[in-house]
Design an enzyme around this catalytic site. Structure first.
Site, PDB file in Angstrom:
ATOM      1  N   ILE A  56      -0.529  15.288  -3.024  1.00  0.00           N
ATOM      2  CA  ILE A  56      -0.803  13.854  -2.999  1.00  0.00           C
ATOM      3  C   ILE A  56      -1.137  13.337  -4.387  1.00  0.00           C
ATOM      4  CG2 ILE A  56      -2.433  12.160  -2.059  1.00  0.00           C
ATOM      5  CD1 ILE A  56      -2.508  14.212   0.420  1.00  0.00           C
ATOM      6  N   ASP A  57      -1.826  14.143  -5.183  1.00  0.00           N
ATOM      7  CA  ASP A  57      -2.203  13.736  -6.528  1.00  0.00           C
ATOM      8  C   ASP A  57      -0.962  13.502  -7.396  1.00  0.00           C
ATOM      9  OD1 ASP A  57      -4.362  13.014  -8.051  1.00  0.00           O
ATOM     10  OD2 ASP A  57      -4.876  15.029  -8.684  1.00  0.00           O
ATOM     11  N   ASP A  58      -0.065  14.484  -7.416  1.00  0.00           N
ATOM     12  CA  ASP A  58       1.160  14.327  -8.201  1.00  0.00           C
ATOM     13  C   ASP A  58       1.982  13.153  -7.702  1.00  0.00           C
ATOM     14  OD1 ASP A  58       2.108  16.610 -10.267  1.00  0.00           O
ATOM     15  OD2 ASP A  58       0.673  17.434  -8.853  1.00  0.00           O
ATOM     16  N   GLU A  64       0.638   9.849  -8.985  1.00  0.00           N
ATOM     17  CA  GLU A  64       0.841   9.651 -10.409  1.00  0.00           C
ATOM     18  C   GLU A  64       2.317   9.495 -10.766  1.00  0.00           C
ATOM     19  OE1 GLU A  64      -1.430   9.149 -12.826  1.00  0.00           O
ATOM     20  OE2 GLU A  64      -2.976   9.166 -11.280  1.00  0.00           O
ATOM     21  N   HIS A  97      -6.739   8.246  -7.408  1.00  0.00           N
ATOM     22  CA  HIS A  97      -5.360   8.108  -7.878  1.00  0.00           C
ATOM     23  C   HIS A  97      -4.480   7.460  -6.813  1.00  0.00           C
ATOM     24  CE1 HIS A  97      -6.240  11.650 -10.809  1.00  0.00           C
ATOM     25  NE2 HIS A  97      -6.647  10.486 -11.285  1.00  0.00           N
TER      26      HIS A  97
END
Length: 672
Positions: free
Chosen positions: A408-410, A413, A484
Site C-alpha cells: 500500500i505504501d508503494d 507513492e 501516505h
C-alpha cells in the site's frame, strides 16, 4: 553482479571503527562556500542534486540505491552454501572480507551504524568467518568469542540463529521451538493460521515448518565449543513463565507440540509438507525469488531441497540464481548481500523529488520513469486477497519482482509520482491510477487506517509464539503508511471521501502526547511526523489545527544545534533517544517536509535546516549518510537505504524553493 549504486563514488565504507555513540557527525564534503541567504543556498543545492540524481538513473528509467542491513545476510548466505555443498573460494573469500570489515574493535558486530553490539549477529558473523577460514585463536576471533561467552553464549541467541546452527549439529533440534507443517491446513479464520502473520513472516514460516519437521543435520566442519559458557551444558534450563500468562500458555503449547511430533500421523505430516511445497512453488516470482526478499528465498530453497528437489531442478536453479541478484560487489573485492531491493520505491521517490525541484513534467527522465513504473503495475490477485477476496487487483510492489505482495505504501507513492509526470499517453496513466486507487481504498483496515501489505493483520497471537523472537511478525496499520494513503487520496480529489476522513481521524487519534507520530517503516518519530503533517495539510487540515501546532513545536524542540535533525534507532526502545541523534540528510528532510507543509517556510527552524542541508551537500550534489534511517522491524532489523540521503533532501529543498505540490487545487477529480 555489480548492483546499481546510489552514486556514492566508490565502495561502501567500512564501519569497523564506528563509535558506539551515534552522536558523531559524519564526514561531509562541502559543495561550495555557504551563503547567508537560505533561499539562494537551497536553489543552488537543489540544482546540483537534480543533476546528480539524473546522472544515476538507469537506462530503463528506474533508480535503485543499495539497501544495507547487517552481516547476518552475508553469514547466512555462506551457511546456505555450506549446507547445500555449493560453496566456492571466491564467494567465501569475498563474504569473509566484508564481514571482517564490519567487525568493531571489541570483536562484535552491530545491526546498525554506531549501534550496540548484538549477540545473534555476532554469533552468525563469527561462524561465517570460521567457514571463511579464520581460526579461533586469531585475535579478532578470540575477542568475538569472549564477548559471546560473556553475554550468555549460543543459548541466549535468537531462535533463527540456533536453527542455522542446528543444521550442522551445533545445536539440538529438540531444544528449538516446534513448528509443525500441519499449520498450512489451518483455515484463514482459525487463530495462528499462516495469514495471521505478516507476509514477510508468512513466507519464512511456511518453509521453516518443513525444515522443522525434517530436522536435517549436515556434518559440522568444526566445533563451536568456544561459544558456550559451559560446553558440557550448552543449553541450561530456564523456568517456565506462569501458566496463567500468555507466555506460559504458549511455552506449554510448544511442549505439547514436541510430544505431538512423536505421534503425528505419517500421512498427515507428509501431506502437510507437500502442501507447503506447493504453496512455496506457487509463490516463486518470475525472477526465481520469493517475495523479493532474501530470507524467504533462503529457507524456501532449503525446504524444497529437503523434500527432494535437486539443485538442477528449474525451481531450485532459478531460486539460487535469484540470490546472486542481491549481491553488491565492492571495489575492494568484498561482497555484500542486500536483504531486499527497492527499485519501485526508489523510483517513485526520485520522480517526486525531481518534479518538486522544478523538473518539467514532460522531461524525458520523468517520462521514462513513469513508463517503467507503469510496466511494474500488478494486476493479479495475491495473498492480500485472502482477507479481501472481492477486491480487484491494482498497485505496485517494492521490488523488481514481487507480484504476490504489492504494498500500500508503494502504491500510494507511485500514484503521487505519476501525477507529477506529463505522460504522452494520459489514458494509460489514468487507468493504472484508477485501479490502484480502488485497490488501496479496499485495503483499509477496520479501524480506518492502512497497513503495508494486508488488511486487518492485527492478531496479537503470532508475536507471542516462542518461535517468533526475530522481530515484528504482524502487519498492523501504521501512521506513516496511512499518512501516505491519505496524502494520495487528497491529491486525487478524495479529501472528503468517507474512507479518507476515517484515515484522518485515526491519524489525529494516534498523535503522541509530545506532538509526534510513531514511525513504523522509518526512524522514527521524525519519520512518522514528517509523513503525517504533509498528509493532513494536503487533506485540508489547517496549519492552525492543534495537532499540527503540537507537531511543529515538537520538531522545533528536537532540532540539533547544527540546524539538522536526527533520531537514533534506539528511540524504539529508549525514550531518551526519541527525536535525538546525529543530524542526517534524510531525517532533516523529513522534518523540513513537515514544517513546510505546516506553513513554516519563513521560520528560523526551516532556515537553519535548509542551511544545514546546503552546507553538508557533497561536491557532486549528493549527501553522505552512514546512519541507518529505515526499518524493516523497529529496532530488530534496521536499514540504510542509500537513496534516502538523495531523494528526501531534494524533495525538501524543492518544496522550499518552489512551494508545496498541488497547492491550492480545489476541484475533485472525476469519481471523487
Amino acid at each position: 553482479m555489480t548492483a546499481t549504486t546510489d552514486g556514492s563514488s566508490g565502495p561502501l565504507k567500512s564501519r569497523a571503527a564506528a563509535a558506539s555513540s551515534t552522536t558523531d557527525t559524519p564526514f561531509v564534503t562541502i559543495a561550495s562556500p555557504a551563503t547567508s541567504d537560505p533561499p539562494e543556498a537551497a536553489r543552488h543545492a537543489a540544482e546540483r542534486s537534480v543533476e546528480y540524481l539524473l546522472s544515476i538513473q538507469d537506462a530503463e528509467g528506474w533508480w535503485k540505491g543499495d539497501l544495507e542491513t547487517n552481516v547476518t545476510m552475508d553469514a547466512e548466505d555462506l551457511l546456505l552454501r555450506q549446507f547445500l555443498g555449493i560453496q566456492d573460494a571466491r564467494t567465501t573469500e569475498a563474504a569473509g572480507r566484508f564481514i571482517r570489515g564490519e567487525q568493531r574493535e571489541d570483536g562484535t558486530w552491530a545491526t546498525f551504524y554506531g549501534g550496540p553490539a548484538e549477540l545473534s549477529t555476532t554469533i552468525e558473523a563469527y561462524v561465517a568467518l570460521r567457514l571463511a577460514g579464520d581460526l579461533p585463536d586469531d585475535p579478532h576471533m578470540a575477542r568475538a568469542a569472549a564477548w559471546i561467552r560473556e553475554h550468555g553464549g549460543i543459548a541466549q541467541s535468537r531462535v533463527f540463529t540456533r536453527i542455522w546452527l542446528a543444521l550442522f549439529g551445533w545445536w539440538k533440534w529438540d531444544d528449538l521451538p516446534e513448528l509443525p507443517p500441519e499449520l498450512i491446513f489451518l483455515p484463514s479464520w482459525f487463530p495462528l493460521n499462516i495469514y495471521d502473520f505478516g507476509c514477510w513472516a508468512r513466507q519464512t514460516i511456511v518453509p521453516l515448518t518443513v525444515v522443522s519437521a525434517k530436522r536435517p543435520v549436515r556434518p559440522a566442519p568444526f566445533a563451536l565449543d568456544e561459544l558456550h559458557t559451559d560446553p558440557a551444558r550448552p543449553n541450561p534450563g530456564k523456568p517456565l513463565a506462569p501458566a496463567a500468562s500468555w507466555d506460559g500458555f504458549f511455552q506449554r503449547t510448544d511442549k505439547a507440540l514436541h510430544l505431538y511430533r512423536k505421534v503425528a500421523p505419517r500421512k498427515l505430516r507428509g501431506a502437510a509438507m507437500n502442501a507447503a511445497a506447493r504453496w512455496i512453488i506457487e509463490r516463486q516470482e518470475n525472477d526465481g525469488c520469493w517475495g523479493g526478499i532474501q530470507p524467504p528465498a533462503v529457507y524456501s530453497i532449503i525446504a524444497l531441497h529437503l523434500l527432494g528437489y535437486d539443485l538442477r531442478h528449474p525451481v531450485m536453479r532459478a531460486g539460487l540464481e535469484s540470490l546472486d541478484r542481491f549481491t553488491v560487489w565492492r571495489e575492494d573485492g568484498a561482497r555484500m548481500i542486500e536483504a531486499c531491493q527497492s527499485p519501485v520505491w526508489d523510483t517513485c521517490l526520485a520522480t517526486i523529488a525531481l518534479a518538486d525541484a522544478g523538473l518539467p513534467g514532460d522531461h524525458p527522465a520523468l517520462v521514462k520513469a513513469a513508463d517503467w513504473m507503469l510496466g511494474e503495475e500488478i494486476v493479479r490477485p495475491g495473498d492480500w486477497a485472502v482477507r479481501r477476496p472481492q477486491l480487484a487487483p491494482g498497485g505496485w510492489a517494492f521490488e523488481f519482482h514481487n507480484d504476490n505482495y504489492p504494498d500500500i505504501d508503494d502504491t500510494a507513492e507511485v500514484i503521487l509520482a505519476l501525477r507529477r509526470v506529463k505522460h504522452p499517453d494520459p489514458s494509460q496513466v489514468e487507468g493504472a491510477i484508477a485501479r490502484a486507487g480502488r485497490w488501496t481504498l479496499g485495503m483499509q483496515s477496520k479501524n480506518g487506517a492502512w497497513g503495508a501489505f494486508d488488511a486487518d493483520n492485527t492478531s496479537a497471537f503470532p508475536n507471542r509464539l516462542p518461535f517468533c523472537d526475530f522481530g515484528e511478525v504482524i502487519d498492523p496499520p501504521s501512521a506513516d503508511v496511512t499518512a501516505h494513503v491519505v496524502e494520495m487520496l487528497a491529491h486525487e480529489g478524495k479529501a472528503h471521501h468517507p474512507r479518507t476522513r476515517r484515515g484522518i481521524d485515526w491519524l489525529l487519534a494516534e498523535q503522541e502526547p509530545n506532538g509526534a507520530w510513531f514511525g513504523r517503516w522509518g526512524v522514527n518519530y521524525v519519520y512518522g511526523t514528517g509523513s503525517v503533517v504533509p498528509a493532513l495539510a494536503a487533506a485540508g487540515v489547517p496549519a492552525s489545527h492543534p495537532a499540527i501546532r503540537r507537531a511543529v513545536r515538537w520538531l522545533e524542540s528536537v532540532q540539533n544545534d547544527d540546524g539538522g535533525w536526527g533520531e537514533d534507532l534506539r528511540s524504539y526502545r529508549e525514550e531518551e533517544w526519541v527525536g535525538h541523534g546525529a543530524s542526517t540528510a534524510s531525517q532533516s528532510a523529513w522534518a523540513l517536509l513537515a514544517l513546510l507543509a505546516a506553513g513554516e517556510r519563513g521560520s528560523k527552524a526551516v532556515e537553519r535546516g535548509v542551511t544545514w542541508l546546503a552546507a553538508t551537500q557533497r561536491a557532486d550534489g549528493s549527501w553522505d549518510e552512514p546512519h541507518f534511517t529505515g526499518t524493516g522491524f523497529p529496532w530488530d532489523f534496521s536499514i540504510n537505504y542509500h537513496l534516502y540521503r538523495q531523494v528526501f533532501p531534494l524533495t525538501a529543498l524543492g518544496r522550499y524553493v518552489h512551494g508545496e505540490p498541488f497547492a491550492g487545487r480545489a476541484p475533485a477529480r472525476k469519481g471523487g
